[in-house]
Every structure is written in structure tokens, then in C-alpha cells.
Scaffold this active site. Structure first.
Site, PDB file in Angstrom:
ATOM      1  N   CYS A  17      -5.243   0.429   3.584  1.00  0.00           N
ATOM      2  CA  CYS A  17      -5.419  -0.995   3.844  1.00  0.00           C
ATOM      3  C   CYS A  17      -6.855  -1.450   3.631  1.00  0.00           C
ATOM      4  CB  CYS A  17      -4.960  -1.325   5.254  1.00  0.00           C
ATOM      5  SG  CYS A  17      -5.792  -0.357   6.544  1.00  0.00           S
ATOM      6  N   GLN A  47       0.808  -1.216   0.000  1.00  0.00           N
ATOM      7  CA  GLN A  47       0.000   0.000   0.000  1.00  0.00           C
ATOM      8  C   GLN A  47       0.841   1.266   0.000  1.00  0.00           C
ATOM      9  OE1 GLN A  47      -1.637  -1.272   3.901  1.00  0.00           O
ATOM     10  NE2 GLN A  47      -1.356   0.861   4.549  1.00  0.00           N
ATOM     11  N   HIS A  89      -6.554  -1.308  11.137  1.00  0.00           N
ATOM     12  CA  HIS A  89      -5.810  -1.913  10.031  1.00  0.00           C
ATOM     13  C   HIS A  89      -6.614  -3.084   9.479  1.00  0.00           C
ATOM     14  CE1 HIS A  89      -2.559  -2.819   7.412  1.00  0.00           C
ATOM     15  NE2 HIS A  89      -2.352  -4.021   7.933  1.00  0.00           N
TER      16      HIS A  89
END
Length: 332
Positions: free
Chosen positions: A140, A134, A279
Site C-alpha cells: 500500500c 495491490q 495502511h
């Protein structure tokens, strides 16, 4: 006289040991910069990064001594984040998660008589695309959403088509969707965009750039269409286990703030709580390690990090790091 000779010999030994440690650090630092193509603006910044690298190496070494003694279930190692302060790592690789966006049309509940396999790895079925990176963007959520769509598309069509994270980054980071581009987002909102947009582009037609740009969706380059999304019952690890076994790769969101130096093994350390669920990653299976016990198998979006871009985390461990709290997959 003999005592003086012994003392001089000891001093020489200590000095040579210090030189040896310095040389080792210098070699590690040079290899780190080469392997991860690191360059810095000036000498002052390089000295700062070198000191941070040294401090992190001491932490890694101390942890790995405990790992070798059987006191830890995972090991640490050098990666692209070893020259970052912990706060920098968190700020650059993770974003804000809008938990109010976690509301799909359906809730997955496993059947009562379902017998699950002892282990699952969707890579073996070719339902998982290659590991991506990323970059310095908290996107994410887009990678996790793409991963679960790719898996569902494969299971339906028997063909793995890589989909565009950049399409989600550019086009679902504006109203009415609640994503924040490189500052974070929700896989659910990404899936809602794909449903309402009647498709998502292929990765080959809409390449990843790592920053938010103008929406450039192409109607003639659609890689997948979905009809909705399904939440796995929140906080239920048994339901999540059944879902990944029955339905395929699942998008999950965890507290990953302690994974900066992870290199391999089964992560089994307490996390920071619900405030750190920011995340999103792809759950692709589960299994049991002979030494560390039950684990989840996860695909990350940090490039060649951990176990070749993947990592394992303790399963049946009181919803460790919130792995079963915000899990979702699409309907095709």
C-alpha cells in the site's frame, strides 16, 4: 385435534424458514465465489471458508440492522475479504510501518488567512488515476506514494501519467531504503528513492506484479522526477485539510484494521491506536455528508472495494485512525 394441527403448521413454518435461510446462504456463497473468482485447494478448505463466510455475513447483517436504524454511519457488505478471518485480512493486506522513516525535508504549515473551499474532490480535476489492486501484497505504501506523485505531476504538467508501483517495490526495498516490499514500507522512503534515483518509471513500462523482484528501472522510461518531500504537521487535521485543498492529493497512513467489511458511508468508529498505523492510502479531498457530517475522501488500493475503490472517514473527529499523523506529498 385442532391444537395438533396448529403445532404441525408451526413446525412446518419453522422448517421452511430454516430451509429458506439455508438457501439464501447457499445462493450468496455461490455468487460470492463467482463474483470474486474464488477457488479452494480441496473440499475441507472450502468448508472452512464457507463457515467463515457465514460468520462474517452474520456480523454484516447485524451491523446493517443498526445502520438502517440510524445507529451506524456506514454500512457493511460482501467483498473479496468476506471468506477471511480478521487476522488473515490484516496479515495479507497490511504491512509494517517504519515510523522512523517519516522525516521529510520540509513541514507544511497552512497560511493564516487561507480560505478553504467547503469541499474538495481531486477526481473532478482529473488529478487522480484509476483505482488499482495491490493483491496479496502489503505494498500500500507504494500505491500511496505513486498516487501523490501522480497528482503533483498533473498539477504541474496538466497531464496525468500513471507511475510504477512495481518500480518502488523492486528498487526501494533494499538498502539504503527502509522499505520491506510486501511486508510494508514508508511512502517517505519511496519518495526519497525517487528523488535520489532521479525519477520513477511509468506504469506502462514497468507493470505491477505484486511481489518483489529484481530492480529493472529504465532511464528512458521516466514518468516523473521529484526534488524532495513535505510532511504535513503531524496530528493537525486543519493543516491536512489545507494541504489537500491547496497542494493536491496527499499520502496518509491510518489504522485500517476495521475496514474489512466496509461498503459505503462515513466510517466513524474508534480505531486501535498508533500500533496499527500500517495502511497507507491517498487522501483526495473532503466534504460534508447531510446525515453523517464531515468526512475525508480517500482512494484505496484494494480494487473494487467500498465505494468503487474509495471510502469516506470522519473528519474533525480527533484525528480518527491517525489520518493526520503521517501525511506527506512530493515536491516537483
Amino acid at each position: 385435534m385442532k391444537a395438533a394441527i396448529v403445532i404441525l403448521a408451526l413446525i412446518g413454518f419453522v422448517q421452511s424458514t430454516r430451509i429458506s435461510k439455508y438457501d439464501v446462504l447457499e445462493t450468496q456463497w455461490k455468487l460470492f465465489k463467482k463474483d470474486h473468482m474464488k477457488s479452494y485447494h480441496n473440499e475441507s478448505e472450502e468448508l472452512l471458508r464457507k463457515q467463515i463466510f457465514k460468520d462474517n455475513m452474520e456480523q454484516i447483517h447485524s451491523h446493517n440492522l443498526r445502520y438502517e436504524a440510524g445507529k451506524e454511519s456506514y454500512k457493511m457488505g460482501v467483498n473479496q475479504f468476506t471468506d477471511l478471518l480478521h487476522e488473515e485480512f490484516v496479515n495479507s493486506m497490511m504491512g509494517t510501518l517504519n515510523t522512523t522513516a517519516f522525516h521529510s525535508e520540509y513541514i507544511y504549515t497552512p497560511g493564516r488567512k487561507v480560505k478553504l473551499p467547503e469541499s474538495v474532490d481531486w477526481r473532478e480535476k482529473k488529478a487522480v488515476s484509476a483505482v488499482k489492486h495491490q493483491g496479496d501484497c502489503g505494498s500500500c505504501w507504494a500505491f500511496a506514494a505513486v498516487g501523490t506523485m501522480e497528482g503533483q505531476q498533473f498539477l504541474k504538467e496538466k497531464k496525468l501519467v500513471e507511475l510504477s508501483e512495481q518500480n518502488l517495490l523492486d528498487c526501494s526495498s533494499e538498502a539504503p531504503y527502509k522499505n520491506l516490499g510486501c511486508k510494508g514500507g514508508s511512502p517517505q522512503e519511496a519518495l526519497r528513492y525517487v528523488k535520489e534515483n532521479h525519477g520513477i518509471n511509468t506504469r506502462s513500462s514497468y507493470a505491477y506484479e505484486g511481489h518483489v523482484g529484481k530492480c529493472r528501472f529504465k532511464k528512458d522510461q521516466i514518468g516523473a522526477v521529484i526534488t524532495g518531500s513535505v510532511d504535513v504537521r503531524s496530528g493537525d487535521e486543519a493543516a491536512l485539510e489545507a494541504a489537500v485543498a491547496e497542494k493536491g492529493p496527499i499520502s496518509v497512513t491510518i489504522d485500517a484494521t476495521h475496514l474489512q467489511h466496509y461498503q459505503g458511508g462515513v466510517y466513524n468508529t474508534a480505531c486501535g491506536g498508533t500500533a496499527n498505523y500500517h495502511h497507507s492510502i491517498l487522501l483526495i479531498g473532503y466534504g460534508k455528508d447531510p446525515k453523517a457530517g464531515n468526512f475525508w475522501l480517500l482512494k484505496n488500493s484494494w480494487g473494487n472495494w467500498g465505494e468503487g475503490g474509495y471510502f469516506r472517514m470522519a473528519r474533525k473527529s480527533n484525528n480518527l485512525c491517525g489520518i493526520a499523523t503521517y501525511a506527506v506529498y512530493p515536491l516537483l
